[in-house]
Scaffold this motif. Structure first.
Motif, PDB file in Angstrom:
ATOM      1  N   THR A  44       0.829  -1.195   0.000  1.00 11.19           N
ATOM      2  CA  THR A  44       0.000   0.000   0.000  1.00 11.19           C
ATOM      3  C   THR A  44       0.867   1.251   0.000  1.00 11.19           C
ATOM      4  O   THR A  44       0.635   2.178  -0.765  1.00 11.19           O
ATOM      5  CB  THR A  44      -0.934   0.003   1.223  1.00 11.19           C
ATOM      6  OG1 THR A  44      -1.721  -1.178   1.182  1.00 11.19           O
ATOM      7  CG2 THR A  44      -1.831   1.218   1.239  1.00 11.19           C
ATOM      8  N   LEU A  45       1.897   1.283   0.831  1.00  9.71           N
ATOM      9  CA  LEU A  45       2.785   2.434   0.894  1.00  9.71           C
ATOM     10  C   LEU A  45       3.538   2.615  -0.417  1.00  9.71           C
ATOM     11  O   LEU A  45       3.643   3.715  -0.948  1.00  9.71           O
ATOM     12  CB  LEU A  45       3.775   2.267   2.051  1.00  9.71           C
ATOM     13  CG  LEU A  45       4.762   3.412   2.248  1.00  9.71           C
ATOM     14  CD1 LEU A  45       4.013   4.716   2.507  1.00  9.71           C
ATOM     15  CD2 LEU A  45       5.699   3.098   3.384  1.00  9.71           C
ATOM     16  N   MET A  59       3.096   5.929  -3.128  1.00  9.27           N
ATOM     17  CA  MET A  59       4.194   6.814  -3.507  1.00  9.27           C
ATOM     18  C   MET A  59       4.586   6.664  -4.974  1.00  9.27           C
ATOM     19  O   MET A  59       5.361   7.451  -5.489  1.00  9.27           O
ATOM     20  CB  MET A  59       5.398   6.522  -2.621  1.00  9.27           C
ATOM     21  CG  MET A  59       5.122   6.850  -1.152  1.00  9.27           C
ATOM     22  SD  MET A  59       6.409   6.304  -0.026  1.00  9.27           S
ATOM     23  CE  MET A  59       7.827   7.166  -0.644  1.00  9.27           C
ATOM     24  N   ALA A  60       4.065   5.669  -5.658  1.00 10.43           N
ATOM     25  CA  ALA A  60       4.416   5.419  -7.059  1.00 10.43           C
ATOM     26  C   ALA A  60       3.810   6.486  -7.964  1.00 10.43           C
ATOM     27  O   ALA A  60       2.794   7.097  -7.644  1.00 10.43           O
ATOM     28  CB  ALA A  60       3.938   4.039  -7.482  1.00 10.43           C
ATOM     29  N   ALA A  61       4.435   6.668  -9.110  1.00 16.13           N
ATOM     30  CA  ALA A  61       3.968   7.657 -10.083  1.00 16.13           C
ATOM     31  C   ALA A  61       2.640   7.241 -10.697  1.00 16.13           C
ATOM     32  O   ALA A  61       2.377   6.057 -10.887  1.00 16.13           O
ATOM     33  CB  ALA A  61       5.018   7.825 -11.178  1.00 16.13           C
ATOM     34  N   GLU A  62       1.832   8.234 -11.008  1.00 15.29           N
ATOM     35  CA  GLU A  62       0.573   7.965 -11.708  1.00 15.29           C
ATOM     36  C   GLU A  62       0.886   7.626 -13.158  1.00 15.29           C
ATOM     37  O   GLU A  62       1.570   8.379 -13.841  1.00 15.29           O
ATOM     38  CB  GLU A  62      -0.343   9.186 -11.686  1.00 15.29           C
ATOM     39  CG  GLU A  62      -0.931   9.510 -10.359  1.00 15.29           C
ATOM     40  CD  GLU A  62      -1.842  10.724 -10.416  1.00 15.29           C
ATOM     41  OE1 GLU A  62      -2.499  10.967  -9.409  1.00 15.29           O
ATOM     42  OE2 GLU A  62      -1.890  11.422 -11.449  1.00 15.29           O
ATOM     43  N   VAL A  63       0.385   6.509 -13.615  1.00 17.79           N
ATOM     44  CA  VAL A  63       0.538   6.130 -15.014  1.00 17.79           C
ATOM     45  C   VAL A  63      -0.708   6.569 -15.781  1.00 17.79           C
ATOM     46  O   VAL A  63      -0.624   7.127 -16.866  1.00 17.79           O
ATOM     47  CB  VAL A  63       0.763   4.611 -15.161  1.00 17.79           C
ATOM     48  CG1 VAL A  63       0.873   4.214 -16.618  1.00 17.79           C
ATOM     49  CG2 VAL A  63       2.007   4.184 -14.398  1.00 17.79           C
ATOM     50  N   ILE A  64      -1.863   6.323 -15.192  1.00 21.65           N
ATOM     51  CA  ILE A  64      -3.145   6.693 -15.801  1.00 21.65           C
ATOM     52  C   ILE A  64      -3.954   7.463 -14.773  1.00 21.65           C
ATOM     53  O   ILE A  64      -4.044   7.067 -13.613  1.00 21.65           O
ATOM     54  CB  ILE A  64      -3.946   5.436 -16.227  1.00 21.65           C
ATOM     55  CG1 ILE A  64      -3.218   4.686 -17.336  1.00 21.65           C
ATOM     56  CG2 ILE A  64      -5.364   5.800 -16.636  1.00 21.65           C
ATOM     57  CD1 ILE A  64      -3.824   3.330 -17.643  1.00 21.65           C
ATOM     58  N   THR A  90      -7.431   6.347 -10.920  1.00 22.65           N
ATOM     59  CA  THR A  90      -5.988   6.529 -10.945  1.00 22.65           C
ATOM     60  C   THR A  90      -5.334   5.171 -10.880  1.00 22.65           C
ATOM     61  O   THR A  90      -5.710   4.331 -10.057  1.00 22.65           O
ATOM     62  CB  THR A  90      -5.516   7.383  -9.752  1.00 22.65           C
ATOM     63  OG1 THR A  90      -6.141   8.664  -9.833  1.00 22.65           O
ATOM     64  CG2 THR A  90      -4.008   7.561  -9.768  1.00 22.65           C
ATOM     65  N   VAL A  91      -4.385   4.931 -11.770  1.00 22.10           N
ATOM     66  CA  VAL A  91      -3.593   3.706 -11.761  1.00 22.10           C
ATOM     67  C   VAL A  91      -2.145   4.144 -11.625  1.00 22.10           C
ATOM     68  O   VAL A  91      -1.644   4.918 -12.431  1.00 22.10           O
ATOM     69  CB  VAL A  91      -3.784   2.876 -13.048  1.00 22.10           C
ATOM     70  CG1 VAL A  91      -2.935   1.612 -12.994  1.00 22.10           C
ATOM     71  CG2 VAL A  91      -5.256   2.525 -13.249  1.00 22.10           C
ATOM     72  N   ARG A  92      -1.500   3.630 -10.598  1.00 22.63           N
ATOM     73  CA  ARG A  92      -0.111   3.980 -10.330  1.00 22.63           C
ATOM     74  C   ARG A  92       0.821   2.898 -10.842  1.00 22.63           C
ATOM     75  O   ARG A  92       0.411   1.764 -11.069  1.00 22.63           O
ATOM     76  CB  ARG A  92       0.100   4.195  -8.840  1.00 22.63           C
ATOM     77  CG  ARG A  92      -0.706   5.359  -8.305  1.00 22.63           C
ATOM     78  CD  ARG A  92      -0.394   5.645  -6.852  1.00 22.63           C
ATOM     79  NE  ARG A  92      -1.182   6.756  -6.371  1.00 22.63           N
ATOM     80  CZ  ARG A  92      -0.899   8.034  -6.578  1.00 22.63           C
ATOM     81  NH1 ARG A  92       0.165   8.357  -7.266  1.00 22.63           N
ATOM     82  NH2 ARG A  92      -1.669   8.990  -6.119  1.00 22.63           N
ATOM     83  N   GLU A  93       2.065   3.271 -11.018  1.00 27.82           N
ATOM     84  CA  GLU A  93       3.080   2.334 -11.475  1.00 27.82           C
ATOM     85  C   GLU A  93       3.115   1.122 -10.545  1.00 27.82           C
ATOM     86  O   GLU A  93       3.110   1.255  -9.328  1.00 27.82           O
ATOM     87  CB  GLU A  93       4.440   3.026 -11.475  1.00 27.82           C
ATOM     88  CG  GLU A  93       5.538   2.200 -12.061  1.00 27.82           C
ATOM     89  CD  GLU A  93       6.847   2.969 -12.136  1.00 27.82           C
ATOM     90  OE1 GLU A  93       7.890   2.318 -12.124  1.00 27.82           O
ATOM     91  OE2 GLU A  93       6.808   4.209 -12.212  1.00 27.82           O
ATOM     92  N   GLY A  94       3.095  -0.080 -11.141  1.00 30.58           N
ATOM     93  CA  GLY A  94       3.139  -1.316 -10.371  1.00 30.58           C
ATOM     94  C   GLY A  94       1.785  -1.887 -10.021  1.00 30.58           C
ATOM     95  O   GLY A  94       1.701  -3.007  -9.536  1.00 30.58           O
TER      96      GLY A  94
END
Length: 176
Positions: free
Chosen positions: A38-39, A43-48, A73-77
């Motif tokens: 979760t953490l 902190m991961a970048a937003e891809v979408i 929102t979909v984040r990297e990973g």
């Protein structure tokens, strides 16, 4: 439970469930990794990022709202699953995400770039550089060899013929 995936519901800004979105799956594999996963994703970048996306189809005098005010929102990973009954907007959403269609309203950001209003040439460039499609049917061109079918996307990127052949052969070896 051990081995059970963590799930988060897709929601509209108003907090109501999406008509098609039963689950948003994050790639956590075990419950002991929940907090770190979760953490890491927070902190991961937003891809979408979709902000208030709507898609309305007009058929004669009738308007059909395939998507209404969708935010996501979909984040990297992260990995997502889009599930739901027939006719609820899954294909429409995939067409928007794949830059094959444009939203009627709202904003779509891909890797931080707003792409909702881009022209066809710019969308084609994004599809060729950032997106990949896996079709249910293979969509191979029967007149081409396997290697030519594999190298076809590189041809449209104006790659050198010898580079296309080398990359196609490399990819064919990987999959057997």
């Amino acid at each position: 439970r051990p081995g059970r995936r963590r799930r988060r519901r897709l929601q509209r800004p108003s907090g109501t469930r999406l008509p098609f979105g039963r689950v948003f799956r994050i790639n956590a594999r075990a419950t002991d990794r929940k907090a770190s996963t979760t953490l890491k994703h927070a902190m991961a970048a937003e891809v979408i990022r979709l902000d208030g996306i709507s898609k309305i189809y007009r058929i004669a005098d009738v308007e059909v709202a395939a998507l209404k005010n969708l935010s996501l929102t979909v984040r990297e990973g992260e990995h997502i699953s889009i599930v739901g009954p027939s006719g609820c907007g899954k294909t429409t959403l995939l067409n928007l995400l794949g830059c094959l269609d444009r939203p009627s309203s709202g904003n779509y950001f891909l890797d931080g770039q707003e792409i909702s209003q881009l022209d066809d040439d710019a969308l084609s460039h994004i599809r060729s550089q950032k997106l990949g499609f896996v079709f249910q049917s293979y969509n191979l061109i029967p007149q081409l060899t396997v290697l030519e079918n594999i190298g076809l996307p590189l041809f449209y990127q104006y790659a050198d013929e010898s580079a296309i052949q080398a990359k196609a052969l490399e990819l064919a070896r990987i999959v057997g």
